[in-house]
Design an enzyme around this catalytic site. Structure first.
Site, PDB file in Angstrom:
ATOM      1  N   LYS A 180       0.867  -1.155  -0.085  1.00 48.35           N
ATOM      2  CA  LYS A 180       0.093  -0.208  -0.066  1.00 48.35           C
ATOM      3  C   LYS A 180       0.830   1.304  -0.080  1.00 48.35           C
ATOM      4  CE  LYS A 180      -3.048  -3.488   1.036  1.00 48.35           C
ATOM      5  NZ  LYS A 180      -3.745  -3.953   0.088  1.00 48.35           N
TER       6      LYS A 180
HETATM    7  C1  LIG Z   1      -4.389  -5.369   1.212  1.00 45.88           C
HETATM    8  C2  LIG Z   1      -5.788  -5.495   1.515  1.00 45.88           C
HETATM    9  C3  LIG Z   1      -6.418  -6.021   2.305  1.00 45.88           C
HETATM   10  C4  LIG Z   1      -5.368  -6.786   3.612  1.00 45.88           C
HETATM   11  O1  LIG Z   1      -4.621  -5.889   4.243  1.00 45.88           O
HETATM   12  P1  LIG Z   1      -3.743  -6.399   5.289  1.00 45.88           P
HETATM   13  O2  LIG Z   1      -3.268  -5.356   6.145  1.00 45.88           O
HETATM   14  O3  LIG Z   1      -2.523  -7.224   4.532  1.00 45.88           O
HETATM   15  O4  LIG Z   1      -4.357  -7.412   6.371  1.00 45.88           O
HETATM   16  C5  LIG Z   1      -7.824  -6.041   2.717  1.00 45.88           C
HETATM   17  N1  LIG Z   1      -8.699  -5.678   1.796  1.00 45.88           N
HETATM   18  C6  LIG Z   1      -8.082  -5.204   0.677  1.00 45.88           C
HETATM   19  C7  LIG Z   1      -8.917  -4.437  -0.481  1.00 45.88           C
HETATM   20  C8  LIG Z   1      -6.644  -5.087   0.223  1.00 45.88           C
HETATM   21  O5  LIG Z   1      -6.201  -4.446  -0.620  1.00 45.88           O
END
Ligand SMILES: *Cc1c(COP(=O)(O)O)cnc(C)c1O
Length: 372
Positions: A180
């Site tokens: 992210k």
């Molecule tokens: C990356 C992501 C998650 C999970 O995030 P984590 O912090 O790795 O648990 C959940 N939903 C979406 C849409 C994502 O892109």
């Protein structure tokens, strides 16, 4: 290889982490509290509750709302699998809704098509950073008396109707995974509009304790804690929060940089037939966490293989949970747009180190394939 993503980490983050370690306070403490306040302010939310990941944040959001067995929760199949999994963690049933072709997001119509009397909540995703129509979906959920959880994992820095997507959300979950825009290694945040919800979430992430371990240690008097409900250990560490605070300071510049690179991709691709790059929806701006391109008449796997051979690490587009073995037992209604996007899209490299030369090379390979 040109990587698809690189986290923007440097000496400042390393020093912040080292400082947290030297302070002797490494578990959830003062840095987590500061990160919560500053992150909530940055995304326009009332309160922030730091957690160990967006996945655990989504889980807590559903616990907070009292969702459980017998309840249906509408989710897009077109999402990282954690969105649907969170529903199963509380024993509820995920119901897959289709998405719009342009944004990859749920709409009022696609939700309404699968809504039943057992629908208790919706988890709507701001997919790849592209905001969903916050005004339309929040109003529809209100009208239907159904809770709306916003999966904003990818959406730090995205806006809708001129506001950060966290503004006006009842409950939203965010991710700080390195894929992210800003990262704490692993980590997440739940933002809420209500102070009572924030207090309950703080309890839920910390074993149901009525007083946090950090507060207990700082008190000069002995404090006897009570455990009010069966809960979880979903805490973030102060080392992670120290890194997160530095990262947060970089967010607006990262968004600016990504948007400039995305605009250049869009411009340079506009005359190539068969490629439809993601763009801003009419009501908002994406942070371009994922720069995806919908292919028309090109074979996705051939495109990915050719890019890989020419030194470009691209990715298949967003996955569809209903096509995975874990959801074999679910028979959803028709999801034609979801299946089209997941089959025919790729995600191109976009990060702070991507140069115009890199971009020209990537676009050159795509142009060759499209005119072959
Ligand atoms: C990356 C992501 C998650 C999970 O995030 P984590 O912090 O790795 O648990 C959940 N939903 C979406 C849409 C994502 O892109």
């Amino acid at each position: 290889m040109i990587p698809v993503m690189i986290p923007d980490l440097g000496e400042e983050e390393a020093q912040a982490a080292a400082e947290a370690i030297r302070s002797g306070w490494v578990a959830q403490g003062p840095r987590v509290a500061r990160f919560e306040t500053e992150f909530a302010a940055a995304v326009g939310a009332g309160h922030g509750v730091a957690v160990s990941s967006c996945t655990t944040g989504l889980h807590l959001a559903l616990v907070l709302l009292g969702i459980g067995p017998g309840d249906e929760v509408i989710v897009p199949s077109l999402s990282f699998i954690a969105t649907a999994n969170a529903v199963r963690y509380v024993g509820a049933t995920p119901v897959f809704a289709d998405v719009e072709l342009a944004t990859g997001n749920l709409s009022v119509e696609t939700i309404d098509a699968v809504r039943t009397l057992r629908t208790r909540a919706i988890i709507a995703v701001h997919q790849g950073g592209v905001p969903f129509d916050t005004v339309a979906l929040r109003k529809a959920a209100d009208d239907w008396s159904v809770a709306l959880v916003e999966d904003a994992a990818c959406a730090a820095g995205s806006t809708a109707y001129g506001l950060p997507v966290g503004a006006g959300a009842g409950v939203a979950a965010w991710s700080f995974h390195p894929r992210k825009l800003i990262t704490t290694g692993e980590g997440g945040m739940v933002t809420v509009s209500s102070a009572d919800d924030a207090a309950r979430l703080k309890r839920l992430r910390e074993h149901g304790m009525n007083v946090s371990a950090a507060d207990r240690h700082q008190s000069t008097q002995p404090v006897l804690e009570a455990y009010l409900e069966t809960a979880f250990n979903y805490r973030m560490t102060d080392i992670q929060a120290a890194v997160g605070l530095v990262q947060l300071g970089k967010l607006s510049n990262l968004v600016k940089q990504r948007r400039a690179l995305a605009a250049r991709y869009q411009r340079e691709m506009s005359d190539i037939n068969g490629l439809t790059p993601v763009t801003d929806p009419a009501y908002g701006q994406t942070n371009y966490q994922s720069f995806w391109v919908l292919l028309n008449g090109l074979d996705r796997d051939e495109v990915l293989a050719e890019l890989a051979q020419r030194g470009v690490s691209a990715r298949r587009g967003i996955m569809a949970a209903h096509l995975e073995p874990a959801y074999r037992d679910v028979t959803p209604g028709p999801l034609p747009v979801t299946e089209r996007i997941t089959r025919d899209s790729i995600i191109l490299p976009l990060h702070h180190r991507l140069t115009e030369t890199d971009q020209d090379h990537i676009i050159g390979v795509l142009r060759e394939l499209a005119t072959r």
